[in-house]
Design a protein around this motif. Structure first.
Motif, PDB file in Angstrom:
ATOM      1  N   ALA A  38     110.447 -33.949 172.362  1.00 35.56           N
ATOM      2  CA  ALA A  38     111.303 -33.362 170.700  1.00 35.56           C
ATOM      3  C   ALA A  38     109.944 -33.306 170.199  1.00 35.56           C
ATOM      4  CB  ALA A  38     112.069 -34.418 170.775  1.00 35.56           C
ATOM      5  N   ASP A  39     109.601 -34.341 169.875  1.00 32.90           N
ATOM      6  CA  ASP A  39     108.292 -34.309 168.940  1.00 32.90           C
ATOM      7  C   ASP A  39     107.291 -32.657 168.777  1.00 32.90           C
ATOM      8  OD1 ASP A  39     108.999 -36.479 167.863  1.00 32.90           O
ATOM      9  OD2 ASP A  39     107.163 -37.093 169.273  1.00 32.90           O
ATOM     10  N   LEU A  40     107.530 -32.279 170.064  1.00 32.01           N
ATOM     11  CA  LEU A  40     107.125 -31.227 170.111  1.00 32.01           C
ATOM     12  C   LEU A  40     107.556 -29.877 169.582  1.00 32.01           C
ATOM     13  CD1 LEU A  40     105.129 -31.559 173.970  1.00 32.01           C
ATOM     14  CD2 LEU A  40     103.774 -31.871 171.560  1.00 32.01           C
ATOM     15  N   VAL A  41     108.775 -29.504 170.155  1.00 29.99           N
ATOM     16  CA  VAL A  41     109.622 -27.904 169.760  1.00 29.99           C
ATOM     17  C   VAL A  41     110.360 -29.092 168.413  1.00 29.99           C
ATOM     18  CG1 VAL A  41     109.351 -27.520 171.987  1.00 29.99           C
ATOM     19  CG2 VAL A  41     111.848 -28.981 171.303  1.00 29.99           C
ATOM     20  N   HIS A  42     110.768 -29.879 168.067  1.00 33.01           N
ATOM     21  CA  HIS A  42     111.361 -29.958 166.305  1.00 33.01           C
ATOM     22  C   HIS A  42     111.103 -29.500 165.616  1.00 33.01           C
ATOM     23  CE1 HIS A  42     114.276 -31.932 163.822  1.00 33.01           C
ATOM     24  NE2 HIS A  42     113.181 -32.654 163.557  1.00 33.01           N
ATOM     25  N   ARG A  43     111.699 -28.538 164.441  1.00 38.20           N
ATOM     26  CA  ARG A  43     111.219 -27.938 163.736  1.00 38.20           C
ATOM     27  C   ARG A  43     112.694 -28.388 162.814  1.00 38.20           C
ATOM     28  NH1 ARG A  43     110.837 -22.506 164.396  1.00 38.20           N
ATOM     29  NH2 ARG A  43     110.840 -22.243 162.857  1.00 38.20           N
ATOM     30  N   PRO A  44     112.131 -29.191 162.085  1.00 37.93           N
ATOM     31  CA  PRO A  44     112.865 -30.295 160.662  1.00 37.93           C
ATOM     32  C   PRO A  44     113.388 -28.569 159.863  1.00 37.93           C
ATOM     33  CG  PRO A  44     110.747 -31.134 160.859  1.00 37.93           C
ATOM     34  CD  PRO A  44     111.405 -29.757 161.892  1.00 37.93           C
ATOM     35  N   ASP A  45     112.454 -27.588 159.455  1.00 43.35           N
ATOM     36  CA  ASP A  45     112.883 -26.636 158.821  1.00 43.35           C
ATOM     37  C   ASP A  45     114.234 -25.905 159.526  1.00 43.35           C
ATOM     38  OD1 ASP A  45     111.561 -25.642 160.637  1.00 43.35           O
ATOM     39  OD2 ASP A  45     111.395 -23.353 159.662  1.00 43.35           O
ATOM     40  N   ARG A  46     114.492 -25.664 160.354  1.00 44.19           N
ATOM     41  CA  ARG A  46     116.235 -24.728 161.277  1.00 44.19           C
ATOM     42  C   ARG A  46     116.820 -26.074 161.011  1.00 44.19           C
ATOM     43  NH1 ARG A  46     115.109 -22.577 166.528  1.00 44.19           N
ATOM     44  NH2 ARG A  46     116.758 -21.397 166.087  1.00 44.19           N
ATOM     45  N   VAL A  47     116.761 -27.325 161.221  1.00 46.11           N
ATOM     46  CA  VAL A  47     117.508 -28.398 161.637  1.00 46.11           C
ATOM     47  C   VAL A  47     118.523 -27.928 160.091  1.00 46.11           C
ATOM     48  CG1 VAL A  47     118.499 -30.893 161.544  1.00 46.11           C
ATOM     49  CG2 VAL A  47     116.627 -29.762 163.263  1.00 46.11           C
ATOM     50  N   PHE A  48     117.331 -28.391 158.777  1.00 48.58           N
ATOM     51  CA  PHE A  48     117.747 -28.434 157.614  1.00 48.58           C
ATOM     52  C   PHE A  48     119.070 -26.659 157.825  1.00 48.58           C
ATOM     53  CE2 PHE A  48     117.170 -26.677 152.665  1.00 48.58           C
ATOM     54  CZ  PHE A  48     117.983 -27.972 152.228  1.00 48.58           C
ATOM     55  N   HIS A  49     118.716 -26.113 157.369  1.00 48.72           N
ATOM     56  CA  HIS A  49     119.189 -24.644 157.220  1.00 48.72           C
ATOM     57  C   HIS A  49     120.641 -25.039 158.165  1.00 48.72           C
ATOM     58  CE1 HIS A  49     116.600 -22.786 154.926  1.00 48.72           C
ATOM     59  NE2 HIS A  49     115.485 -22.547 155.827  1.00 48.72           N
ATOM     60  N   HIS A  50     120.704 -24.983 159.545  1.00 49.40           N
ATOM     61  CA  HIS A  50     121.698 -25.414 160.301  1.00 49.40           C
ATOM     62  C   HIS A  50     122.548 -26.495 159.623  1.00 49.40           C
ATOM     63  CE1 HIS A  50     124.248 -27.056 163.140  1.00 49.40           C
ATOM     64  NE2 HIS A  50     123.848 -28.247 162.808  1.00 49.40           N
ATOM     65  N   TYR A  51     122.208 -27.120 159.113  1.00 47.64           N
ATOM     66  CA  TYR A  51     122.808 -28.275 157.984  1.00 47.64           C
ATOM     67  C   TYR A  51     124.299 -27.801 157.200  1.00 47.64           C
ATOM     68  CZ  TYR A  51     122.445 -31.871 160.947  1.00 47.64           C
ATOM     69  OH  TYR A  51     122.771 -32.636 162.478  1.00 47.64           O
ATOM     70  N   LEU A  52     122.629 -27.219 156.337  1.00 43.58           N
ATOM     71  CA  LEU A  52     123.389 -25.979 154.985  1.00 43.58           C
ATOM     72  C   LEU A  52     124.190 -24.980 155.434  1.00 43.58           C
ATOM     73  CD1 LEU A  52     122.585 -25.917 152.064  1.00 43.58           C
ATOM     74  CD2 LEU A  52     120.368 -24.208 152.421  1.00 43.58           C
ATOM     75  N   GLN A  53     124.027 -24.383 156.002  1.00 47.35           N
ATOM     76  CA  GLN A  53     124.929 -23.616 156.550  1.00 47.35           C
ATOM     77  C   GLN A  53     126.504 -24.357 156.933  1.00 47.35           C
ATOM     78  OE1 GLN A  53     122.965 -20.508 154.966  1.00 47.35           O
ATOM     79  NE2 GLN A  53     124.477 -19.989 156.150  1.00 47.35           N
ATOM     80  N   MET A  54     125.997 -25.562 157.770  1.00 49.49           N
ATOM     81  CA  MET A  54     127.518 -26.238 158.071  1.00 49.49           C
ATOM     82  C   MET A  54     128.085 -26.408 157.017  1.00 49.49           C
ATOM     83  SD  MET A  54     127.644 -29.269 160.452  1.00 49.49           S
ATOM     84  CE  MET A  54     127.300 -28.902 161.538  1.00 49.49           C
ATOM     85  N   ALA A  55     127.318 -26.931 155.924  1.00 45.67           N
ATOM     86  CA  ALA A  55     128.105 -27.047 154.510  1.00 45.67           C
ATOM     87  C   ALA A  55     128.817 -26.263 154.272  1.00 45.67           C
ATOM     88  CB  ALA A  55     126.824 -27.806 153.725  1.00 45.67           C
ATOM     89  N   ARG A  56     127.973 -24.909 153.997  1.00 46.13           N
ATOM     90  CA  ARG A  56     128.782 -23.597 153.404  1.00 46.13           C
ATOM     91  C   ARG A  56     129.582 -23.603 153.908  1.00 46.13           C
ATOM     92  NH1 ARG A  56     123.167 -20.929 152.141  1.00 46.13           N
ATOM     93  NH2 ARG A  56     122.096 -22.226 151.233  1.00 46.13           N
ATOM     94  N   LYS A  57     129.836 -23.303 154.992  1.00 49.34           N
ATOM     95  CA  LYS A  57     130.974 -22.759 155.867  1.00 49.34           C
ATOM     96  C   LYS A  57     132.295 -23.755 156.109  1.00 49.34           C
ATOM     97  CE  LYS A  57     132.592 -21.738 160.669  1.00 49.34           C
ATOM     98  NZ  LYS A  57     132.083 -22.731 161.996  1.00 49.34           N
ATOM     99  N   ASN A  58     131.394 -24.858 156.027  1.00 49.07           N
ATOM    100  CA  ASN A  58     132.784 -25.906 155.573  1.00 49.07           C
ATOM    101  C   ASN A  58     133.535 -25.817 154.654  1.00 49.07           C
ATOM    102  OD1 ASN A  58     132.614 -26.477 158.550  1.00 49.07           O
ATOM    103  ND2 ASN A  58     131.712 -28.411 158.092  1.00 49.07           N
ATOM    104  N   TYR A  59     132.700 -25.568 153.346  1.00 50.34           N
ATOM    105  CA  TYR A  59     132.673 -25.558 151.787  1.00 50.34           C
ATOM    106  C   TYR A  59     134.155 -24.589 151.703  1.00 50.34           C
ATOM    107  CZ  TYR A  59     133.167 -24.623 147.160  1.00 50.34           C
ATOM    108  OH  TYR A  59     133.413 -24.543 145.665  1.00 50.34           O
ATOM    109  N   ARG A  60     133.537 -22.892 152.243  1.00 44.43           N
ATOM    110  CA  ARG A  60     134.530 -21.445 151.919  1.00 44.43           C
ATOM    111  C   ARG A  60     135.998 -22.064 153.177  1.00 44.43           C
ATOM    112  NH1 ARG A  60     129.619 -19.268 153.416  1.00 44.43           N
ATOM    113  NH2 ARG A  60     130.262 -19.171 155.600  1.00 44.43           N
TER     114      ARG A  60
END
Length: 84
Positions: A38-60
């Motif tokens: 996980a340390d080798l492949v984890h991309r915090p930027d992708r996780v951040f955008h995933h959660y941001l999109q989830m929040a936007r979708k749930n807001y809508r």
């Protein structure tokens, strides 16, 4: 196999599972190896955008109505807190 494929694709849920303090049963050797992977492949930027999109979708979907149940606010707040 599925978990490894999801981890390889940067799936946020797998990273959450691995970092959770709640462990019911574990093979310590396997957990150490999968955490190293996980340390080798984890991309915090992708996780951040995933959660941001989830929040936007749930807001809508949940917070645009005239009457909003309290629980629906949590559907937006949880991914925002995870993004932090």
């Amino acid at each position: 196999r599925k978990t490894l494929a999801l981890l390889h694709n940067g799936n946020a849920t797998v990273v959450e599972w691995l970092s959770s303090p709640v462990v019911y049963r574990a093979d310590v050797s396997f957990v150490d190896k999968i955490n190293a992977a996980a340390d080798l492949v984890h991309r915090p930027d992708r996780v951040f955008h995933h959660y941001l999109q989830m929040a936007r979708k749930n807001y809508r979907e949940y917070l645009q109505g005239e009457r909003v149940r309290l629980k629906k606010y949590l559907y937006v707040l949880r991914p925002l807190m995870a993004a932090l």
